[in-house]
Design a protein around this motif. Structure first.
Motif, PDB file in Angstrom:
ATOM      1  N   LEU A  32      58.673  45.952  21.167  1.00 30.25           N
ATOM      2  CA  LEU A  32      59.748  44.812  21.694  1.00 30.25           C
ATOM      3  C   LEU A  32      59.650  44.782  23.129  1.00 30.25           C
ATOM      4  CD1 LEU A  32      62.872  46.034  19.762  1.00 30.25           C
ATOM      5  CD2 LEU A  32      61.269  43.880  19.342  1.00 30.25           C
ATOM      6  N   CYS A  33      59.304  45.639  23.931  1.00 28.51           N
ATOM      7  CA  CYS A  33      59.048  45.596  25.251  1.00 28.51           C
ATOM      8  C   CYS A  33      57.888  44.855  25.485  1.00 28.51           C
ATOM      9  CB  CYS A  33      59.144  47.057  25.839  1.00 28.51           C
ATOM     10  SG  CYS A  33      59.224  47.102  27.702  1.00 28.51           S
ATOM     11  N   LEU A  36      58.316  41.065  24.187  1.00 26.22           N
ATOM     12  CA  LEU A  36      59.459  40.026  24.814  1.00 26.22           C
ATOM     13  C   LEU A  36      59.479  39.985  26.504  1.00 26.22           C
ATOM     14  CD1 LEU A  36      62.839  41.602  22.885  1.00 26.22           C
ATOM     15  CD2 LEU A  36      61.458  39.581  22.433  1.00 26.22           C
ATOM     16  N   THR A  63      64.704  43.694  29.102  1.00 26.76           N
ATOM     17  CA  THR A  63      63.649  44.266  27.795  1.00 26.76           C
ATOM     18  C   THR A  63      63.473  45.662  28.069  1.00 26.76           C
ATOM     19  OG1 THR A  63      61.726  43.236  29.173  1.00 26.76           O
ATOM     20  CG2 THR A  63      62.560  41.931  27.452  1.00 26.76           C
ATOM     21  N   LEU A  66      64.991  48.861  26.682  1.00 26.45           N
ATOM     22  CA  LEU A  66      64.698  49.021  25.177  1.00 26.45           C
ATOM     23  C   LEU A  66      63.894  50.472  25.140  1.00 26.45           C
ATOM     24  CD1 LEU A  66      63.868  45.539  23.874  1.00 26.45           C
ATOM     25  CD2 LEU A  66      66.032  46.732  23.758  1.00 26.45           C
ATOM     26  N   GLY A 111      66.144  41.024  21.287  1.00 32.66           N
ATOM     27  CA  GLY A 111      66.096  42.295  22.071  1.00 32.66           C
ATOM     28  C   GLY A 111      67.481  43.106  21.758  1.00 32.66           C
TER      29      GLY A 111
END
Length: 406
Positions: A32-33, A36, A63, A66, A111
């Motif tokens: 995700l990091c 995103l 971000t 996360l 996120g």
């Protein structure tokens, strides 16, 4: 939420038995990091018209936390929630085109939902409810500031975050219930093991009493009466027999104290095939050698092993009591079947001793003998009658059924 939860240094799913499950939160957070962060910068600059510096700062704040969520999801939520609200306010002055989603661009929703999943796996219901209320409140408040022509998505974020929190929270509570069940089963298994150990110790205590006490009593009597029964003993031999008798009496006392430690109130015997009716004659012979006349009526019937063992132990204990408390007394031992052939009767009757013993063979008796008899009879569903006679003797009568009772 407790302080222990907030400061828990363990990663999400750290208690999972499989390694790939323990690594899953780190993998999801990293993906995700990585995905995103550049996407957020590009969308905020190209689509919403923000400057590169402001867009980068907002993207990092929305971000990068996360990754922190794997260890401390609530702290990560504080940062991301503030960054998302701040980003929505910054976008009000950017002059973006009508029709774009506001106040939360799509990458922020992705996120935020992932962060809510992490929260649900770590925090309690009350904390999750506060997070959802804060999310819903921010969506409602920002809706009043929405520019004309924008596509409001505050309600969408509220719904998606609520579903994520609910599902992850339910999964966490289900896992907690299973963990407690495993712990309870472990405790129950330990208790069963402890109870089995106590029962085994009680069985050992009873068998020690039945076997060792009888033979030690016979040794004591034989050693104590040797100088009267045997002619021509030298003084040294008499002293040796006296020492043997004293040592045997001391050993009996020590054994009684040991049995007091081993014995349990909740005794359940094990009916293990051991001596039976055929070995009762050896007990009678040993008692007769100790100086007491014994009349024996045997029984050659084929009885269940449990019944034979119990009959043997009852006779053994009864004769041991005769040797201990009525040395030299005439004794009757009888084994017989009832007329219908369904019961074995065990009868041991002794007269009063011709000369009461001046030195007791044992002191501070624990009375385990009669208790052991009653336990054995009870296990077979029989009956036991034991008590003194008017003439000073003692009678033990046990009736043992040869078939199981319903």
């Amino acid at each position: 939420m407790t302080a222990a939860q907030e400061d828990d240094p363990r990663a999400l799913l750290a208690d999972a038995p499989r390694r790939w499950v323990r690594l899953l939160p780190w993998g999801v957070a990293l993906v995700l990091c990585v995905v995103l962060l550049p996407t957020t910068i590009g969308v905020l600059t190209a689509t919403y018209g923000l400057g590169g510096g402001i867009a980068s700062a907002l993207a990092v704040a929305q971000t990068v936390p996360l990754l922190l969520a794997v260890l401390h999801p609530l702290r990560a939520w504080y940062v991301v929630f503030v960054a998302d609200v701040a980003g929505a306010l910054v976008l009000l002055g950017a002059g973006f085109e009508a029709g774009l989603p506001w106040p939360f661009p799509p990458m922020e929703i992705v996120g935020y939902v992932g962060l809510c999943l992490a929260l649900g796996l770590r925090e309690r219901r009350r904390t999750l409810l506060r997070v959802w209320l804060a999310t819903a409140g921010a969506g409602v408040a920002l809706a009043f500031l929405a520019p004309d022509g924008t596509s409001g998505n505050g309600v969408l974020l509220t719904i998606l975050s609520g579903v994520a929190l609910l599902l992850a929270g339910a999964l966490r509570e289900w896992h907690e219930v299973r963990r407690r069940l495993v712990v309870q089963e472990t405790i129950s298994e330990a208790e069963r093991g402890r109870r089995t150990l106590l029962e085994e110790r009680a069985r050992i205590a009873r068998e020690l009493h039945d076997v060792v006490a009888h033979h030690m009593s016979v040794i004591t009597v034989q050693a104590g009466t040797a100088e009267y029964r045997l002619d021509g003993l030298t003084p040294q031999a008499k002293e040796e027999f006296t020492a043997i008798a004293a040592t045997a009496r001391e050993s009996l006392g020590e054994m009684r104290r040991l049995l007091g430690v081993l014995r349990s109130e909740e005794t359940h015997g094990e009916l293990v095939p051991q001596p039976g009716l055929q070995q009762v004659g050896h007990l009678v012979e040993a008692t007769a050698r100790a100086g007491g006349p014994v009349e024996f009526t045997p029984c050659d019937a084929d009885v269940p092993e449990a019944v034979g063992l119990s009959a043997y132990r009852i006779v053994q204990e009864a004769l041991a009591n005769v040797v201990r408390h009525a040395p030299g007394a005439s004794t009757l031992v009888s084994l017989s079947l009832s007329e219908d052939g369904e019961q074995l009767t065990v009868l041991v009757v002794n007269d009063a001793p011709p000369v009461p013993p001046t030195v007791p063979l044992e002191v501070n008796g624990t009375g385990h003998g009669l208790v052991g008899m009653r336990e054995r009879v009870r296990l077979l569903g029989g009956s036991l009658d034991a008590g003194p006679l008017p003439d000073g003797g003692f009678r033990v009568a046990a009736r043992l059924p040869l078939t199981e009772r319903d």
